[in-house]
Design a protein around this motif. Sequence first.
Motif, short mmCIF file in Angstrom:
data_model
loop_
_atom_site.label_atom_id
_atom_site.label_comp_id
_atom_site.label_asym_id
_atom_site.label_seq_id
_atom_site.Cartn_x
_atom_site.Cartn_y
_atom_site.Cartn_z
N GLY A 75 0.82 -1.21 0.00
CA GLY A 75 0.00 0.00 0.00
C GLY A 75 0.85 1.25 0.00
N GLY A 76 2.15 1.09 0.24
CA GLY A 76 3.05 2.23 0.18
C GLY A 76 3.06 2.87 -1.20
N SER A 77 2.68 2.07 -2.21
CA SER A 77 2.64 2.63 -3.57
C SER A 77 1.59 3.74 -3.66
CB SER A 77 2.33 1.52 -4.58
OG SER A 77 1.23 0.74 -4.12
N LEU A 78 0.50 3.57 -2.92
CA LEU A 78 -0.55 4.61 -2.88
C LEU A 78 -0.01 5.88 -2.21
CD1 LEU A 78 -3.52 5.64 -3.08
CD2 LEU A 78 -3.95 4.45 -0.91
N ILE A 111 13.20 0.02 -3.67
CA ILE A 111 13.85 -1.09 -2.97
C ILE A 111 12.79 -1.91 -2.21
CG2 ILE A 111 15.45 -1.71 -1.11
CD1 ILE A 111 17.01 0.91 -1.86
N GLY A 112 11.91 -1.19 -1.51
CA GLY A 112 10.85 -1.89 -0.77
C GLY A 112 9.89 -2.60 -1.69
N PHE A 113 9.60 -1.97 -2.85
CA PHE A 113 8.66 -2.56 -3.80
C PHE A 113 9.22 -3.89 -4.32
CE2 PHE A 113 5.20 -2.46 -6.79
CZ PHE A 113 5.69 -3.14 -7.91
N ILE A 114 10.52 -3.90 -4.66
CA ILE A 114 11.16 -5.13 -5.16
C ILE A 114 11.07 -6.22 -4.10
CG2 ILE A 114 13.37 -6.17 -5.84
CD1 ILE A 114 14.11 -3.40 -7.07
N THR A 266 7.53 -1.20 0.71
CA THR A 266 7.37 -0.09 -0.23
C THR A 266 7.10 1.20 0.52
OG1 THR A 266 6.35 -1.64 -1.79
CG2 THR A 266 6.13 0.71 -2.29
N GLY A 267 6.27 1.10 1.54
CA GLY A 267 5.93 2.29 2.32
C GLY A 267 6.90 2.54 3.46
N SER A 268 7.18 1.52 4.25
CA SER A 268 7.96 1.75 5.48
C SER A 268 9.38 2.22 5.18
CB SER A 268 8.00 0.47 6.32
OG SER A 268 8.54 -0.61 5.56
N LEU A 269 10.04 1.61 4.21
CA LEU A 269 11.42 2.03 3.90
C LEU A 269 11.44 3.45 3.33
CD1 LEU A 269 12.97 -1.21 2.31
CD2 LEU A 269 13.29 -0.33 4.64
N SER A 270 10.48 3.75 2.47
CA SER A 270 10.48 5.09 1.83
C SER A 270 10.10 6.19 2.81
CB SER A 270 9.52 5.09 0.63
OG SER A 270 8.22 4.74 1.06
N LEU A 271 9.14 5.93 3.67
CA LEU A 271 8.71 6.97 4.62
C LEU A 271 9.83 7.30 5.60
CD1 LEU A 271 5.04 5.82 5.31
CD2 LEU A 271 5.83 7.68 3.82
N GLY A 272 10.54 6.26 6.04
CA GLY A 272 11.67 6.50 6.96
C GLY A 272 12.77 7.28 6.26
N ALA A 273 13.06 6.92 5.02
CA ALA A 273 14.11 7.63 4.26
C ALA A 273 13.70 9.08 4.02
CB ALA A 273 14.34 6.93 2.93
#
Length: 359
Positions: A75-78, A111-114, A266-273
Motif C-alpha cells: 500500500g506504500g505505492s498509494l 527497494i521496498g517494492f522489489i 514499499t511504504g515503510s522504507l520510503s517513509l523513513g528515508a
Amino acid sequence: MIYHFLYPFYTTISAFNVFRYITFRTIYGGLTALLICFLLGPWIIRKLQEMQVGQFIREEGPADHLKKAGTPTMGGSLILFSVTVSTLLWTQLTNAYVWIVLFCTLGFGLIGFIDDYLKQVKKHNLGFCAQSKFTSQVLVAFITAVFVYLVPDFSTTVTVPFFKHIQPDLGWAYIPFAMLVIVGTSNAVNLTDGLDGLAIGPVIIAAGTYMLFAYVAGHVKIAEYLQVQYVAGSGEITIFCAALAGAGMGFLWFNAYPAQIFMGDTGSLSLGAALGTVALITKQEFLLVIVGGLFVIEALSVIFQVGFFKMTHGRRIFKMAPLHHHFELKGWKEPKVCVRFWIIAITLALIALSTLKLR
Ligand code: 57M
C-alpha cells in the motif's frame, strides 16, 4: 507546477498572488495528497486483492496476526503516488531540495517494492536478500547525501537540540553521517510497521513536526528570531512534509484497525528515508532522535533483545521484539498498543518543538 503556471498571472488576476505563499501551498499540498489517497484507496485495495498481493504471515508471530493473512500489502505505492503528485503540483520545481527528497523517497520505495514483489507476488519468502537490500539502501543514501552536500551554501554543521552554540562542522564526514541518518531511520520505521496504523501514525506526527521546522529554516526572519540555522530554499520542503502527512492520513483511513491494507516495505522504507532526508535538509538531524523517538525505541528494543538473547544463550528481555509485540503478548489489544504509541509520539513531537525556545 501550479506555482510556475499560475503565479505569473497575478498581475492580471490578483488572486493568483496567493500561489507565492508557502503557507497556502502547504495547506493545499497536504489536502491534495489526502484527497488522492481517499479517491484511489478503494481502487488500489481491490487491485491488490485481484493480483493476490496478500500478506504472508509468519507462524512465529503473535497468534492474533494469523487472521491477517492475505491482507493486501504494498500500500506504500498509494502513499508514494499521492506524495509525488502533490509535491510536483504545489512546489517550485526549480528547488534542488524538492528533487533530492523525492529521489531518496522513491529510491527507497523502489527497494521496498522489489522486496514486497518478490515476497508477496513471486512468493519468495525471503524477498530481496538482506545483503542486496541493505547495499541498495546504502547506495541510494550515498547518492542522496552527496546531492545534499553539493547544494551551494549547504552547511555541513550539525545542530544539537537544546545547545544552540554546539554546531560541530563535519566537513566531508557529513556524507557518511547523512547516510547513517537515512538508512537508520528507514529501517527503524520498517521495524515499527508491525501493527495496524502503528507506523503511519508517528510518520504523520513526525512529518507535521518537520513541516514546522522546514518552514522556520526556510524563513530568514523567523530563523534569525528563533536562532536556528537558515537554510535557503528549504521552505519548499514544508510542502513535501505536508504532502507526506496528508498522504499518511489518507492511508491511515484504510490502515486503521482492522487494516484493509498494509504499506509494505514499499511504504515503510520510503517513509523513513523521507523523514531522514528532511531532517538533513532542515539541519535538524539529531532532533530526529526525539521527533522519531518511537522508531528509535522500537529499533533499540530489537537490538537489546537480540544482543541479550545471544549473550545469555536464549534468554529474552521482552516477550517479543519489537516492543509493540511485547505489549501484545502482555494482553494489550492491537488498537490499544497503537493509540498509546501514538500518544508517546505526540509527546515526543511536542518536546521536539519546545527545543525551538529551550536552547
Ligand atoms: C518488518 N514486518 C511485520 C507488512 C508491513 C530482526 C527482527 C526484529 C526483524 C523483524 C521483521 O521481520 N521486521 C520486518 C516488520 C509484518 O508487516 C509487513 O512488513 C511491512 C513493513 N516492513 O507493511 O507488509 C507483519 O506485521 C503485521 N502488520 C500489521 N498491520 C500493519 O499495518 O498487523 C504490519 C502492518 C505483518 C502483520 O502481521 O505480517 C512483521 O512483524 O514481520 N521481526 C519481527 O518483527 C518479528 N520479531 C521477532 O522475530 N523477534 C525475535 C527476535 C528476532 C528479536 C524475538 O523477539 O525474540 C515479529 N514479526 C513477525 N513474526 N512477523 C515476530 C515474529
